[in-house]
Design an enzyme around this catalytic site. Structure first.
Site, PDB file in Angstrom:
ATOM      1  N   GLY A  12       0.814  -1.223   0.000  1.00 22.28           N
ATOM      2  CA  GLY A  12       0.000   0.000   0.000  1.00 22.28           C
ATOM      3  C   GLY A  12       0.839   1.260   0.000  1.00 22.28           C
ATOM      4  O   GLY A  12       0.584   2.186   0.752  1.00 22.28           O
ATOM      5  N   ARG A  15       0.209   5.619  -1.996  1.00 24.28           N
ATOM      6  CA  ARG A  15      -0.291   6.878  -1.412  1.00 24.28           C
ATOM      7  C   ARG A  15       0.022   6.897   0.079  1.00 24.28           C
ATOM      8  O   ARG A  15       0.419   5.893   0.659  1.00 24.28           O
ATOM      9  CB  ARG A  15      -1.813   6.934  -1.540  1.00 24.28           C
ATOM     10  CG  ARG A  15      -2.336   6.912  -2.909  1.00 24.28           C
ATOM     11  CD  ARG A  15      -3.852   7.067  -2.916  1.00 24.28           C
ATOM     12  NE  ARG A  15      -4.577   5.812  -2.778  1.00 24.28           N
ATOM     13  CZ  ARG A  15      -5.638   5.646  -1.981  1.00 24.28           C
ATOM     14  NH1 ARG A  15      -6.070   6.633  -1.230  1.00 24.28           N
ATOM     15  NH2 ARG A  15      -6.255   4.486  -1.943  1.00 24.28           N
ATOM     16  N   ASP A  63      -3.320  -7.467  -4.585  1.00 25.45           N
ATOM     17  CA  ASP A  63      -4.250  -7.350  -3.463  1.00 25.45           C
ATOM     18  C   ASP A  63      -3.704  -8.227  -2.343  1.00 25.45           C
ATOM     19  O   ASP A  63      -3.650  -9.459  -2.473  1.00 25.45           O
ATOM     20  CB  ASP A  63      -5.637  -7.826  -3.923  1.00 25.45           C
ATOM     21  CG  ASP A  63      -6.671  -7.783  -2.818  1.00 25.45           C
ATOM     22  OD1 ASP A  63      -6.291  -7.681  -1.621  1.00 25.45           O
ATOM     23  OD2 ASP A  63      -7.871  -7.866  -3.144  1.00 25.45           O
ATOM     24  N   VAL A  64      -3.305  -7.605  -1.243  1.00 19.84           N
ATOM     25  CA  VAL A  64      -2.630  -8.356  -0.173  1.00 19.84           C
ATOM     26  C   VAL A  64      -3.531  -9.391   0.498  1.00 19.84           C
ATOM     27  O   VAL A  64      -3.046 -10.258   1.219  1.00 19.84           O
ATOM     28  CB  VAL A  64      -2.026  -7.418   0.902  1.00 19.84           C
ATOM     29  CG1 VAL A  64      -0.919  -6.560   0.335  1.00 19.84           C
ATOM     30  CG2 VAL A  64      -3.101  -6.576   1.591  1.00 19.84           C
ATOM     31  N   ASN A  90       1.779  -2.295   5.373  1.00 20.97           N
ATOM     32  CA  ASN A  90       1.133  -0.998   5.587  1.00 20.97           C
ATOM     33  C   ASN A  90      -0.275  -0.924   4.978  1.00 20.97           C
ATOM     34  O   ASN A  90      -1.096  -0.131   5.435  1.00 20.97           O
ATOM     35  CB  ASN A  90       2.033   0.093   4.982  1.00 20.97           C
ATOM     36  CG  ASN A  90       1.304   1.404   4.808  1.00 20.97           C
ATOM     37  OD1 ASN A  90       1.162   2.183   5.750  1.00 20.97           O
ATOM     38  ND2 ASN A  90       0.798   1.660   3.600  1.00 20.97           N
ATOM     39  N   SER A 142      -2.503   0.630  14.555  1.00 21.57           N
ATOM     40  CA  SER A 142      -3.114   1.937  14.830  1.00 21.57           C
ATOM     41  C   SER A 142      -3.313   2.018  16.333  1.00 21.57           C
ATOM     42  O   SER A 142      -3.521   1.000  16.992  1.00 21.57           O
ATOM     43  CB  SER A 142      -4.470   2.037  14.129  1.00 21.57           C
ATOM     44  OG  SER A 142      -5.212   3.114  14.663  1.00 21.57           O
ATOM     45  N   TYR A 155     -12.153  -2.397  12.296  1.00 22.39           N
ATOM     46  CA  TYR A 155     -10.793  -1.871  12.116  1.00 22.39           C
ATOM     47  C   TYR A 155      -9.951  -2.089  13.386  1.00 22.39           C
ATOM     48  O   TYR A 155      -8.805  -2.526  13.324  1.00 22.39           O
ATOM     49  CB  TYR A 155     -10.914  -0.382  11.780  1.00 22.39           C
ATOM     50  CG  TYR A 155      -9.639   0.349  11.467  1.00 22.39           C
ATOM     51  CD1 TYR A 155      -9.048   0.275  10.217  1.00 22.39           C
ATOM     52  CD2 TYR A 155      -9.030   1.172  12.424  1.00 22.39           C
ATOM     53  CE1 TYR A 155      -7.893   0.981   9.920  1.00 22.39           C
ATOM     54  CE2 TYR A 155      -7.881   1.877  12.135  1.00 22.39           C
ATOM     55  CZ  TYR A 155      -7.313   1.783  10.883  1.00 22.39           C
ATOM     56  OH  TYR A 155      -6.170   2.486  10.600  1.00 22.39           O
ATOM     57  N   ALA A 157     -10.423  -4.328  15.692  1.00 19.33           N
ATOM     58  CA  ALA A 157     -10.160  -5.769  15.871  1.00 19.33           C
ATOM     59  C   ALA A 157      -8.987  -6.195  14.998  1.00 19.33           C
ATOM     60  O   ALA A 157      -8.088  -6.929  15.442  1.00 19.33           O
ATOM     61  CB  ALA A 157     -11.413  -6.568  15.517  1.00 19.33           C
ATOM     62  N   LYS A 159      -6.587  -4.256  13.825  1.00 24.85           N
ATOM     63  CA  LYS A 159      -5.346  -3.597  14.255  1.00 24.85           C
ATOM     64  C   LYS A 159      -4.823  -4.182  15.564  1.00 24.85           C
ATOM     65  O   LYS A 159      -3.607  -4.251  15.778  1.00 24.85           O
ATOM     66  CB  LYS A 159      -5.575  -2.085  14.365  1.00 24.85           C
ATOM     67  CG  LYS A 159      -5.840  -1.397  13.020  1.00 24.85           C
ATOM     68  CD  LYS A 159      -4.698  -1.593  12.037  1.00 24.85           C
ATOM     69  CE  LYS A 159      -4.834  -0.767  10.765  1.00 24.85           C
ATOM     70  NZ  LYS A 159      -3.730  -1.023   9.815  1.00 24.85           N
ATOM     71  N   ILE A 188      -3.115  10.717  11.368  1.00 22.08           N
ATOM     72  CA  ILE A 188      -2.134  11.138  10.361  1.00 22.08           C
ATOM     73  C   ILE A 188      -2.889  11.678   9.143  1.00 22.08           C
ATOM     74  O   ILE A 188      -3.879  11.076   8.704  1.00 22.08           O
ATOM     75  CB  ILE A 188      -1.247   9.937   9.921  1.00 22.08           C
ATOM     76  CG1 ILE A 188      -0.662   9.194  11.140  1.00 22.08           C
ATOM     77  CG2 ILE A 188      -0.154  10.387   8.955  1.00 22.08           C
ATOM     78  CD1 ILE A 188       0.290   9.976  12.016  1.00 22.08           C
TER      79      ILE A 188
HETATM   80  P1  NAP Z   1      -4.479   5.520   2.371  1.00 23.84           P
HETATM   81  O1  NAP Z   1      -3.987   6.890   2.121  1.00 23.84           O
HETATM   82  O2  NAP Z   1      -5.942   5.226   2.213  1.00 23.84           O
HETATM   83  O3  NAP Z   1      -3.624   4.504   1.461  1.00 23.84           O
HETATM   84  C1  NAP Z   1      -3.875   3.135   1.541  1.00 23.84           C
HETATM   85  C2  NAP Z   1      -2.918   2.386   0.664  1.00 23.84           C
HETATM   86  O4  NAP Z   1      -3.189   0.971   0.840  1.00 23.84           O
HETATM   87  C3  NAP Z   1      -3.102   2.670  -0.832  1.00 23.84           C
HETATM   88  O5  NAP Z   1      -1.831   2.657  -1.446  1.00 23.84           O
HETATM   89  C4  NAP Z   1      -3.944   1.495  -1.311  1.00 23.84           C
HETATM   90  O6  NAP Z   1      -3.733   1.163  -2.682  1.00 23.84           O
HETATM   91  C5  NAP Z   1      -3.408   0.389  -0.433  1.00 23.84           C
HETATM   92  N1  NAP Z   1      -4.332  -0.754  -0.310  1.00 23.84           N
HETATM   93  C6  NAP Z   1      -5.600  -0.757   0.159  1.00 23.84           C
HETATM   94  N2  NAP Z   1      -6.110  -2.004   0.100  1.00 23.84           N
HETATM   95  C7  NAP Z   1      -5.131  -2.794  -0.410  1.00 23.84           C
HETATM   96  C8  NAP Z   1      -5.043  -4.168  -0.734  1.00 23.84           C
HETATM   97  N3  NAP Z   1      -6.056  -5.013  -0.518  1.00 23.84           N
HETATM   98  N4  NAP Z   1      -3.885  -4.639  -1.260  1.00 23.84           N
HETATM   99  C9  NAP Z   1      -2.841  -3.810  -1.478  1.00 23.84           C
HETATM  100  N5  NAP Z   1      -2.852  -2.503  -1.184  1.00 23.84           N
HETATM  101  C10 NAP Z   1      -3.997  -2.002  -0.667  1.00 23.84           C
HETATM  102  O7  NAP Z   1      -4.145   5.041   3.858  1.00 23.84           O
HETATM  103  P2  NAP Z   1      -3.092   5.626   4.946  1.00 23.84           P
HETATM  104  O8  NAP Z   1      -3.798   6.618   5.774  1.00 23.84           O
HETATM  105  O9  NAP Z   1      -1.822   5.961   4.293  1.00 23.84           O
HETATM  106  O10 NAP Z   1      -2.906   4.332   5.866  1.00 23.84           O
HETATM  107  C11 NAP Z   1      -1.810   3.440   5.715  1.00 23.84           C
HETATM  108  C12 NAP Z   1      -1.827   2.467   6.889  1.00 23.84           C
HETATM  109  O11 NAP Z   1      -1.723   3.200   8.112  1.00 23.84           O
HETATM  110  C13 NAP Z   1      -3.111   1.647   7.002  1.00 23.84           C
HETATM  111  O12 NAP Z   1      -2.808   0.343   7.440  1.00 23.84           O
HETATM  112  C14 NAP Z   1      -3.904   2.390   8.056  1.00 23.84           C
HETATM  113  O13 NAP Z   1      -4.828   1.556   8.702  1.00 23.84           O
HETATM  114  C15 NAP Z   1      -2.786   2.833   8.964  1.00 23.84           C
HETATM  115  N6  NAP Z   1      -3.129   3.965   9.818  1.00 23.84           N
HETATM  116  C16 NAP Z   1      -3.468   5.183   9.271  1.00 23.84           C
HETATM  117  C17 NAP Z   1      -3.780   6.237  10.116  1.00 23.84           C
HETATM  118  C18 NAP Z   1      -4.133   7.601   9.599  1.00 23.84           C
HETATM  119  O14 NAP Z   1      -4.473   8.456  10.417  1.00 23.84           O
HETATM  120  N7  NAP Z   1      -4.075   7.856   8.319  1.00 23.84           N
HETATM  121  C19 NAP Z   1      -3.759   6.044  11.509  1.00 23.84           C
HETATM  122  C20 NAP Z   1      -3.433   4.816  12.017  1.00 23.84           C
HETATM  123  C21 NAP Z   1      -3.104   3.775  11.163  1.00 23.84           C
HETATM  124  P3  NAP Z   1      -4.447   2.033  -3.874  1.00 23.84           P
HETATM  125  O15 NAP Z   1      -3.760   3.386  -3.844  1.00 23.84           O
HETATM  126  O16 NAP Z   1      -4.159   1.261  -5.095  1.00 23.84           O
HETATM  127  O17 NAP Z   1      -5.891   2.126  -3.518  1.00 23.84           O
END
Ligand code: NAP
Length: 247
Positions: A12, A15, A63-64, A90, A142, A155, A157, A159, A188
């Site tokens: 992932g 982005r 797709d992971v 990630n 998270s 989510y 559960a 995490k 974030i």
């Molecule tokens: P994001 O901006 O929505 O980006 C998600 C990324 O994961 C994208 O590159 C997406 O690919 C990819 N993805 C989604 N489903 C996938 C799958 N089945 N197989 C492969 N790739 C997949 O999310 P983010 O905010 O950066 O979050 C990244 C991680 O941090 C996540 O695990 C999230 O739960 C965790 N997190 C985020 C926050 C926060 O505040 N943002 C806080 C705590 C934890 P595409 O671009 O192709 O769709």
């Protein structure tokens, strides 16, 4: 293991936090496999950012949550770079709603990507890491996995599951030179959080002692530390990167 000339997969990483991790590791000399689900345009942008900074990267769709896709991801990484030293799990999604409204499909989608995906990718890279008797894995959980959150039972559960999974695998692999840790981000600024209403964002800010929303780079810096030799005595740990939100 020095970071220079090592090979890492960041799931992932088209982005958001994953992109920041991929760019950060590449800047430290890691050859990075940029994985994504559907947004090839974003993944190619990540690769371009890395190449423009003098690093090496390739984008691979997978797709992971699908075994066949994960097998192809690992095979492609090995064909391209010969080995895998680093895995950052990630990739993640949300399907937020209160429990009474949560559909089975909301539960399954989140558990499959956020938890099963970690299992499939970790298992797939571990064979090579066990053979080479080295490797580092960082799983992105998270703070919601530690504290819970209304509207995020699925989510939270997944995490929390990542944390138990990580400790078990860290114990299984420690004697083989493989470290496994968790980073638990707080709030974030990414696409994932960008959809929240402004009022909610202001409320969240009040609960962050350091007084600001985190950036993807805040998380990426900690991931780079955990995969580096400086962290060689750390395994099975969960490190929150949350401006003090969860304490
Ligand atoms: P994001 O901006 O929505 O980006 C998600 C990324 O994961 C994208 O590159 C997406 O690919 C990819 N993805 C989604 N489903 C996938 C799958 N089945 N197989 C492969 N790739 C997949 O999310 P983010 O905010 O950066 O979050 C990244 C991680 O941090 C996540 O695990 C999230 O739960 C965790 N997190 C985020 C926050 C926060 O505040 N943002 C806080 C705590 C934890 P595409 O671009 O192709 O769709």
């Amino acid at each position: 293991m020095m970071l220079k000339d090592s090979v890492g997969i960041v799931t992932g990483s088209g982005r958001g936090i994953g992109r920041a991790i991929a760019v950060n590791l590449a800047t430290a000399g890691v050859k990075v496999v940029v994985n994504y689900a559907g947004r090839s345009d974003k993944a190619e942008e990540t690769v371009e950012l890395i190449r423009a900074a003098g690093g090496e990267a390739v984008a691979v769709q997978a797709d992971v949550s699908q075994q066949a896709d994960v097998d192809r991801l690992i095979k492609t990484a090995i064909e391209k770079y010969g080995k895998i030293d680093i895995l950052v799990n990630n990739a993640g999604i949300t399907r937020d709603t209160l429990l009474l409204r949560m559909k089975e499909a909301d539960w399954d989608a989140v558990l499959e990507t956020n938890l099963k995906g970690v299992f499939l990718c970790t298992k797939a890279v571990s064979k090579g890491m066990l053979k080479q008797r080295s490797g580092v894995i960082v799983n992105i959980s998270s703070i919601v996995g530690l504290s819970g959150n209304p509207g995020q039972a699925n989510y939270a559960a997944a995490k929390a599951g990542i944390i138990g999974f990580t400790k078990s695998v860290a114990k299984e692999f420690a004697s083989r030179g493989i470290r496994v840790n968790v980073v638990a981000p707080g709030y974030i600024s990414t696409d994932m959080t960008g959809t929240l209403p402004e009022g909610t964002q202001a409320d969240i800010l009040k609960g962050i002692p350091l007084g600001r929303i985190g950036s993807p780079e805040d998380v990426a810096n900690v991931v780079r530390f955990l995969v580096s030799p400086e962290a060689s005595y750390i395994t099975g740990q969960t490190l929150s990167v949350d401006g003090g939100m969860e304490m």
